[in-house]
Structures are given as structure tokens and as C-alpha cells.
Design an enzyme around this catalytic site. Structure first.
Site, PDB file in Angstrom:
ATOM      1  N   LYS A  75      46.311  34.453   1.822  1.00  0.00           N
ATOM      2  CA  LYS A  75      46.778  33.829   0.576  1.00  0.00           C
ATOM      3  C   LYS A  75      48.250  33.515   0.731  1.00  0.00           C
ATOM      4  O   LYS A  75      48.948  34.145   1.532  1.00  0.00           O
ATOM      5  CB  LYS A  75      46.580  34.796  -0.604  1.00  0.00           C
ATOM      6  CG  LYS A  75      46.605  34.132  -1.958  1.00  0.00           C
ATOM      7  CD  LYS A  75      45.252  33.547  -2.347  1.00  0.00           C
ATOM      8  CE  LYS A  75      45.338  32.766  -3.641  1.00  0.00           C
ATOM      9  NZ  LYS A  75      44.010  32.311  -4.085  1.00  0.00           N
ATOM     10  N   GLN A  90      40.577  38.289  -1.375  1.00  0.00           N
ATOM     11  CA  GLN A  90      39.994  37.152  -0.654  1.00  0.00           C
ATOM     12  C   GLN A  90      39.160  37.606   0.555  1.00  0.00           C
ATOM     13  O   GLN A  90      38.169  36.977   0.907  1.00  0.00           O
ATOM     14  CB  GLN A  90      41.137  36.236  -0.192  1.00  0.00           C
ATOM     15  CG  GLN A  90      40.693  34.844   0.203  1.00  0.00           C
ATOM     16  CD  GLN A  90      40.554  33.903  -0.982  1.00  0.00           C
ATOM     17  OE1 GLN A  90      41.384  33.892  -1.870  1.00  0.00           O
ATOM     18  NE2 GLN A  90      39.486  33.123  -1.000  1.00  0.00           N
ATOM     19  N   SER A 118      35.211  25.021   0.054  1.00  0.00           N
ATOM     20  CA  SER A 118      36.239  24.780   1.072  1.00  0.00           C
ATOM     21  C   SER A 118      35.634  24.947   2.469  1.00  0.00           C
ATOM     22  O   SER A 118      35.918  24.169   3.380  1.00  0.00           O
ATOM     23  CB  SER A 118      37.402  25.765   0.910  1.00  0.00           C
ATOM     24  OG  SER A 118      38.301  25.312  -0.077  1.00  0.00           O
ATOM     25  N   GLY A 121      44.132  25.177  -2.509  1.00  0.00           N
ATOM     26  CA  GLY A 121      44.880  25.253  -3.770  1.00  0.00           C
ATOM     27  C   GLY A 121      44.643  26.557  -4.516  1.00  0.00           C
ATOM     28  O   GLY A 121      43.803  27.371  -4.146  1.00  0.00           O
ATOM     29  N   ASP A 122      45.423  26.747  -5.556  1.00  0.00           N
ATOM     30  CA  ASP A 122      45.264  27.855  -6.507  1.00  0.00           C
ATOM     31  C   ASP A 122      46.098  27.420  -7.716  1.00  0.00           C
ATOM     32  O   ASP A 122      46.333  26.216  -7.907  1.00  0.00           O
ATOM     33  CB  ASP A 122      45.750  29.183  -5.891  1.00  0.00           C
ATOM     34  CG  ASP A 122      45.374  30.406  -6.736  1.00  0.00           C
ATOM     35  OD1 ASP A 122      44.233  30.870  -6.652  1.00  0.00           O
ATOM     36  OD2 ASP A 122      46.226  30.902  -7.511  1.00  0.00           O
ATOM     37  N   LYS A 137      35.752  38.534  -0.854  1.00  0.00           N
ATOM     38  CA  LYS A 137      35.116  37.340  -1.415  1.00  0.00           C
ATOM     39  C   LYS A 137      34.575  36.456  -0.291  1.00  0.00           C
ATOM     40  O   LYS A 137      33.429  36.016  -0.322  1.00  0.00           O
ATOM     41  CB  LYS A 137      36.167  36.566  -2.223  1.00  0.00           C
ATOM     42  CG  LYS A 137      35.663  35.294  -2.858  1.00  0.00           C
ATOM     43  CD  LYS A 137      36.788  34.464  -3.475  1.00  0.00           C
ATOM     44  CE  LYS A 137      37.685  35.302  -4.366  1.00  0.00           C
ATOM     45  NZ  LYS A 137      38.640  34.486  -5.138  1.00  0.00           N
ATOM     46  N   ASN A 148      42.152  23.838 -13.506  1.00  0.00           N
ATOM     47  CA  ASN A 148      41.021  23.406 -12.680  1.00  0.00           C
ATOM     48  C   ASN A 148      39.771  24.253 -12.916  1.00  0.00           C
ATOM     49  O   ASN A 148      38.684  23.724 -13.164  1.00  0.00           O
ATOM     50  CB  ASN A 148      41.449  23.452 -11.200  1.00  0.00           C
ATOM     51  CG  ASN A 148      40.273  23.235 -10.272  1.00  0.00           C
ATOM     52  OD1 ASN A 148      39.582  24.169  -9.887  1.00  0.00           O
ATOM     53  ND2 ASN A 148      40.009  21.990  -9.953  1.00  0.00           N
ATOM     54  N   LYS A 169      41.701  32.343   5.357  1.00  0.00           N
ATOM     55  CA  LYS A 169      41.357  31.285   4.402  1.00  0.00           C
ATOM     56  C   LYS A 169      41.677  31.784   3.017  1.00  0.00           C
ATOM     57  O   LYS A 169      41.281  32.895   2.639  1.00  0.00           O
ATOM     58  CB  LYS A 169      39.851  30.974   4.514  1.00  0.00           C
ATOM     59  CG  LYS A 169      39.392  29.864   3.619  1.00  0.00           C
ATOM     60  CD  LYS A 169      39.497  28.514   4.300  1.00  0.00           C
ATOM     61  CE  LYS A 169      39.443  27.358   3.327  1.00  0.00           C
ATOM     62  NZ  LYS A 169      40.737  26.997   2.705  1.00  0.00           N
ATOM     63  N   THR A 204      34.877  25.935  -8.177  1.00  0.00           N
ATOM     64  CA  THR A 204      35.125  27.299  -8.654  1.00  0.00           C
ATOM     65  C   THR A 204      34.539  27.481 -10.058  1.00  0.00           C
ATOM     66  O   THR A 204      33.839  28.467 -10.333  1.00  0.00           O
ATOM     67  CB  THR A 204      36.625  27.621  -8.630  1.00  0.00           C
ATOM     68  OG1 THR A 204      37.137  27.304  -7.343  1.00  0.00           O
ATOM     69  CG2 THR A 204      36.873  29.088  -8.933  1.00  0.00           C
TER      70      THR A 204
HETATM   71  P1  NDP Z   1      45.545  25.867 -12.624  1.00  0.00           P
HETATM   72  O1  NDP Z   1      46.957  25.840 -12.255  1.00  0.00           O
HETATM   73  O2  NDP Z   1      44.746  24.609 -12.502  1.00  0.00           O
HETATM   74  O3  NDP Z   1      45.348  26.400 -14.119  1.00  0.00           O
HETATM   75  C1  NDP Z   1      45.810  27.652 -14.517  1.00  0.00           C
HETATM   76  C2  NDP Z   1      45.537  27.807 -15.994  1.00  0.00           C
HETATM   77  O4  NDP Z   1      45.809  29.167 -16.350  1.00  0.00           O
HETATM   78  C3  NDP Z   1      46.442  26.958 -16.862  1.00  0.00           C
HETATM   79  O5  NDP Z   1      45.759  26.637 -18.046  1.00  0.00           O
HETATM   80  C4  NDP Z   1      47.616  27.889 -17.124  1.00  0.00           C
HETATM   81  O6  NDP Z   1      48.328  27.585 -18.321  1.00  0.00           O
HETATM   82  C5  NDP Z   1      46.920  29.215 -17.249  1.00  0.00           C
HETATM   83  N1  NDP Z   1      47.838  30.288 -16.815  1.00  0.00           N
HETATM   84  C6  NDP Z   1      48.392  30.440 -15.593  1.00  0.00           C
HETATM   85  N2  NDP Z   1      49.216  31.503 -15.567  1.00  0.00           N
HETATM   86  C7  NDP Z   1      49.159  32.016 -16.800  1.00  0.00           C
HETATM   87  C8  NDP Z   1      49.789  33.128 -17.397  1.00  0.00           C
HETATM   88  N3  NDP Z   1      50.642  33.910 -16.710  1.00  0.00           N
HETATM   89  N4  NDP Z   1      49.488  33.395 -18.692  1.00  0.00           N
HETATM   90  C9  NDP Z   1      48.628  32.606 -19.388  1.00  0.00           C
HETATM   91  N5  NDP Z   1      48.011  31.521 -18.862  1.00  0.00           N
HETATM   92  C10 NDP Z   1      48.280  31.240 -17.598  1.00  0.00           C
HETATM   93  O7  NDP Z   1      44.897  27.046 -11.731  1.00  0.00           O
HETATM   94  P2  NDP Z   1      43.364  27.275 -11.357  1.00  0.00           P
HETATM   95  O8  NDP Z   1      42.492  26.833 -12.471  1.00  0.00           O
HETATM   96  O9  NDP Z   1      43.151  26.733  -9.999  1.00  0.00           O
HETATM   97  O10 NDP Z   1      43.328  28.875 -11.215  1.00  0.00           O
HETATM   98  C11 NDP Z   1      42.996  29.742 -12.309  1.00  0.00           C
HETATM   99  C12 NDP Z   1      42.548  31.085 -11.783  1.00  0.00           C
HETATM  100  O11 NDP Z   1      41.405  30.921 -10.927  1.00  0.00           O
HETATM  101  C13 NDP Z   1      43.563  31.855 -10.931  1.00  0.00           C
HETATM  102  O12 NDP Z   1      43.390  33.243 -11.146  1.00  0.00           O
HETATM  103  C14 NDP Z   1      43.148  31.524  -9.512  1.00  0.00           C
HETATM  104  O13 NDP Z   1      43.574  32.499  -8.584  1.00  0.00           O
HETATM  105  C15 NDP Z   1      41.637  31.536  -9.672  1.00  0.00           C
HETATM  106  N6  NDP Z   1      40.906  30.829  -8.636  1.00  0.00           N
HETATM  107  C16 NDP Z   1      41.122  29.502  -8.392  1.00  0.00           C
HETATM  108  C17 NDP Z   1      40.394  28.847  -7.424  1.00  0.00           C
HETATM  109  C18 NDP Z   1      40.520  27.378  -7.200  1.00  0.00           C
HETATM  110  O14 NDP Z   1      39.683  26.840  -6.465  1.00  0.00           O
HETATM  111  N7  NDP Z   1      41.454  26.681  -7.802  1.00  0.00           N
HETATM  112  C19 NDP Z   1      39.436  29.580  -6.570  1.00  0.00           C
HETATM  113  C20 NDP Z   1      39.211  30.947  -6.970  1.00  0.00           C
HETATM  114  C21 NDP Z   1      39.951  31.531  -7.948  1.00  0.00           C
HETATM  115  P3  NDP Z   1      49.764  26.855 -18.239  1.00  0.00           P
HETATM  116  O15 NDP Z   1      49.450  25.443 -17.861  1.00  0.00           O
HETATM  117  O16 NDP Z   1      50.314  27.012 -19.600  1.00  0.00           O
HETATM  118  O17 NDP Z   1      50.539  27.587 -17.195  1.00  0.00           O
END
Ligand code: NDP
Length: 445
Positions: A126, A111, A377, A165-166, A114, A241, A90, A210
Site C-alpha cells: 500500500k 491487503q 485489478s 487507486g484508493d 485480502k 468511488n 499489490k 469495489t
Molecule cells: P474516494 O476518495 O473516491 O471517496 C472517499 C469517500 O469517503 C468520500 O466521500 C470522502 O468524503 C469520504 N471520506 C474520506 N475520508 C473521510 C474521513 N476522514 N471522514 C469522513 N469521510 C471521509 O475513495 P474510495 O471510494 O476509493 O475509498 C473509500 C474506502 O474504500 C477507503 O477505505 C478505501 O481504502 C476503500 N477501498 C477502496 C478501493 C478502491 O478500489 N477504490 C478498494 C478497496 C477498498 P470527502 O470527499 O468529504 O473527503
């Protein structure tokens, strides 16, 4: 690091060259595990660590698709099925140009622990692709997702591997992926993916989970020092997100979130970020953070730079790995920081973690603090299995209960191993022991 573990770690690094983020994640976990091996010599005899660092299966595949101009595009797809001791693999799918095997392996490795901490029956995995969704039309996203699933479908299933998603993969992408899975297999197998739409098998609270969970975890840390989010000045990185929902929850608990970012820059809104406007720009219009400035007076937008220049009492890094380094950590500490809750996976570098820990800052590592997403999830999987759907209030209550439980288990484990308040140690040991016991019980596989 314990010398016995260091030797195993060195072998892992040598046989996985060039996978920097994976090396970092492995090293960070191994640094916590010395005391466990003193108490449990059977883990060394059973080669648990060697097995844990070798994914059960790694799949790398070509993803061919056509863009709107009719040109052929070729991307690379990944799914790393890391560990199934506790349940089906997962973990999410990430679509971002930086994706490579080392990044997927670091995420899959984290993961495992976690998912163990949640107490739910889920293993660790992943996946993702180096596909860049930014600037792509809906039709291009759909064609990419269909091509990606045309290979992935043969590796997943509700009892095998359940992606979600991620970064770059939200409700829209899960919809296209699910549609293609259903079309190829001729099965309406709700439990094969999570993060689905509410009308077709999704769970309420999954989109918020999250970010909400990260704030719930941080609130529990603050309580140990007689504090709460009420009245805190919060800075969040990212505006996706996780970030948006962390901002919403922190403000609901009485904090003022004064800044957030994307990969182009950050905004400072001293009155507190207008979450409805941020959602409109990022989720509905799929715009950039800069658009926020034009629509709200007295807001400053800083192109480039670091959002960690803005002082805060609570920092919630919710963007990506290694986005908060030792210098930024030292600056935050100098400016009055109390607590850090990692919404992203491994956003703080090892230097940054050391700075926070030396300064006595409450530090909630991602593998515990952001477990709310995978928790919900797993709740979605429960609802799918029983063909039920729960109310928002009930699901949020379950999420809260589980996040408080994760916090308490990490804190109790840190106490038990003689380092009270060290949530890194608590999360690593708590997750590891559960997986290690299950691996030994299941024999050499
Ligand atoms: P999104 O795609 O919804 O958002 C990512 C955000 O981070 C955007 O604002 C993006 O900016 C910014 N970002 C991404 N890459 C970079 C980078 N290299 N440098 C600077 N800013 C960056 O992703 P999520 O919100 O889903 O995920 C964010 C984090 O949370 C990740 O580390 C993910 O692994 C973790 N996570 C997510 C979960 C989930 O349920 N979605 C669960 C657990 C952890 P821009 O639009 O400019 O790229």
C-alpha cells in the site's frame, strides 16, 4: 487472544509505537488465529507471524511540487511493500491529509490477507501521501502526481509492485502517474499500474468493482438467512468511488438506498438516491454532497452528524477507517439492522464489530467484502499480460464468481473452525493459511 500470539502481538506493538491503526489491524487478525496455531505448530516454529508483521520494505520519500501560485509545496510519500509470498506487491495509493506510516501499514497489512482470499497471484502492499487533493486544480494534481512518480518509479514494476487507486486517487491520478512512469522509463509497461483508462490498458468494471463486489458479498451473506437485497432499506457512508458503485448495485438488486455522506455531512433521500445525479455531482463536477440537495426536491441534507443515525436494514460503510463506532453500531442494531458489508477498509471500530457479532448481525469484514477492487485489478493485469480486453459482461461475471468464492471460502473456514457465520474468523484464517504456507515453502526470507 491466545497467550502465545499475545506475546508476539505485544512485541509488534512495542516496536511500532504510535501506529494506532496498524496496532488495531494486527490485534484483530491475531485474535482469530489461535486455533490455526494449534493445528499448525510449524507456523510458530517458522516465526511466520513475526515475519508477516514486518514489511519486506518501507519507502518514505519527499514529494516537492509547485502550486498554481508558484509557491513550493512539500509532501511526504510512502510505499510499504509488505509481503510478496503470493505475487508482486499489490495495493492502492491513498492521497489524503490524514495519511501517515501507521495508516499505510494497516492498509498494507490488511491487503495481504485480502489478496490471498481472492485466489489471484498477488502479494500485499500500500502507499500514498499526505497530499490533500481537495480544492486543487487539475494542473496541481498533475504536477503532484509527476513528482510522486519521479521517486516511486524506481520501486515498482509489473513483476515487482503494482499500485492502484484508493481514497483521493482515481482514474485521473492513475493517468498522470502512468504518463510519468512511461516518460521516465521509456517503457509502455501496462501492467505497472491498475485502474487505467479503458483506451490505454484499463479494464471494464474496474471503476465499479469495489462497490459492486461489496454488494455481491453482502447478497451472499443475506442468502444464508433466506433474504436478499430486494426490498432492503440501505444506508451507505461516503460518496466516492466505492460508495457510488455500491449504491448503484444495491438499487439494481431492488434495495432502496436512502442515505449517503461525505466528510461534511449526509443526505437522506427516502425515494432512493438518484445515482446518475450523484455521479454527475461527484465524478463530473467534483462537487460536494450538499449540491445534491439543491437539485432534488424533498431531500434533506444534514451538516456534520452521523449517517448511522438513519435507520437501515443493511449498512454499507464505504468511506474510511473507524467511521462506525460502538454507539453507532448499537443504534443501528436497535433500529432493525440485518447485515453490514464493509466497502471501506476497517470502517468499524473493534467495539462496533463486537456489537454486531453479539447481536447476530451478518457482518462482512472489509478484507473479504471489498476485495472486488483488487480482484478486478488482477483481472486487468491478466488482460495486460495477454494484450487482450474483455467485455463488461465477461469481466463482471468473473468478478461475481470470485466474490461468491470468497464468501463461500470464508463461510466454510468459519464452519471448519467451529464458529459458523463468523466471517471475520473465516477471512482472517482463510487468508493467513494461504500466505503462511507460501512463506514457509519459500524459506527464511
Ligand atoms: P474516494 O476518495 O473516491 O471517496 C472517499 C469517500 O469517503 C468520500 O466521500 C470522502 O468524503 C469520504 N471520506 C474520506 N475520508 C473521510 C474521513 N476522514 N471522514 C469522513 N469521510 C471521509 O475513495 P474510495 O471510494 O476509493 O475509498 C473509500 C474506502 O474504500 C477507503 O477505505 C478505501 O481504502 C476503500 N477501498 C477502496 C478501493 C478502491 O478500489 N477504490 C478498494 C478497496 C477498498 P470527502 O470527499 O468529504 O473527503
Amino acid at each position: 487472544m491466545d497467550a502465545r500470539l499475545e506475546a508476539i502481538r505485544d512485541t509488534v506493538l512495542a516496536r511500532n509505537p504510535g501506529e494506532g491503526e496498524f496496532h488495531q489491524a494486527v490485534t484483530e487478525v491475531f485474535e482469530s488465529l489461535g486455533p490455526v496455531h494449534d493445528r499448525h505448530p510449524e507456523f510458530l516454529e517458522g516465526a511466520v507471524l513475526e515475519r508477516l508483521c514486518e514489511p519486506e520494505r518501507q519507502i518514505i520519500f519527499r514529494v516537492p511540487w509547485t502550486d498554481d501560485a508558484g509557491s513550493f509545496q512539500i509532501n511526504r510519500g510512502f510505499r510499504v511493500e509488505f509481503n510478496s509470498a503470493l505475487g508482486p506487491y499489490k495495493g492502492g495509493l491513498r492521497f489524503h491529509p490524514s495519511v501517515n506510516l501507521g495508516i499505510i501499514k494497516f492498509l498494507g497489512f490488511e491487503q495481504i490477507f485480502k489478496n490471498a482470499l481472492t485466489g489471484m497471484p498477488i502479494g500485499g502492499g500500500k502507499g500514498g501521501s499526505d497530499f490533500d487533493p481537495r480544492g486543487r486544480s487539475d494542473a496541481e494534481i498533475m504536477r503532484f502526481c509527476q513528482s510522486f512518480m519521479t521517486e516511486l518509479y524506481r520501486h515498482i514494476g509489473e513483476y515487482t509492485d503494482v499500485p492502484a487507486g484508493d481514497i483521493g486517487v482515481g482514474g485521473r491520478e492513475i493517468g498522470y502517474l502512468f504518463g510519468q512512469y512511461k516518460r521516465i522509463t521509456n517503457r509502455y509497461e501496462s501492467g505497472v499500474l491498475t485502474g487505467k483508462g479503458i483506451s490505454w490498458g484499463g479494464s471494464l468494471v474496474r471503476p465499479e468493482a469495489t462497490g459492486f463486489g461489496t454488494v455481491i458479498f453482502a447478497e451472499e451473506m443475506l442468502k444464508t438467512r433466506g433474504q436478499s437485497f430486494d426490498g432492503q432499506r440501505v444506508v451507505v457512508s461516503g460518496s466516492g468511488n466505492v460508495a457510488i458503485n455500491a449504491i448503484a448495485k444495491a438499487q439494481a438488486l431492488g434495495a432502496t438506498v436512502v442515505a449517503c455522506s461525505d466528510s461534511s455531512g449526509y443526505i437522506v433521500d427516502e425515494a432512493g438516491i438518484d445515482v446518475a445525479l450523484l455521479r454527475q455531482i461527484k465524478e463530473v463536477e467534483r462537487g460536494r454532497l450538499k449540491d445534491y440537495e439543491a437539485r432534488r426536491p424533498a431531500v434533506s441534507y444534514v451538516a456534520g452528524g452521523s449517517v448511522w443515525d438513519v435507520d437501515a436494514t443493511v449498512a454499507l460503510p464505504c468511506a474510511t477507517q473507524n467511521e462506525l463506532d460502538g454507539d453507532a453500531a448499537a443504534r443501528l442494531v436497535r433500529n432493525g439492522l440485518l447485515a453490514v458489508g464493509e466497502g471501506a477498509n476497517m470502517p468499524s471500530t473493534r467495539d462496533a464489530v463486537a456489537v454486531f457479532q453479539e447481536a447476530g448481525i451478518l457482518f462482512g469484514p472489509g478484507k473479504a467484502a471489498n476485495a472486488g477492487g483488487v480482484t478486478t485489478s488482477a483481472l486487468e493485469m491478466q488482460q495486460n499480460a495477454s494484450r487482450d480486453s474483455w467485455s463488461f459482461a465477461h469481466t463482471e461475471e468473473r468478478l461475481t464468481e470470485i466474490m461468491v468464492g470468497i464468501h463461500d471460502r470464508c463461510a466454510a473456514t468459519a464452519d471448519e473452525y467451529g464458529d459458523p457465520g463468523n466471517y471475520v474468523l473465516g477471512a482472517n484464517i482463510g487468508g493467513f493459511v494461504k500466505v503462511a504456507d507460501a512463506m514457509l515453502a519459500q524459506g527464511l526470507i
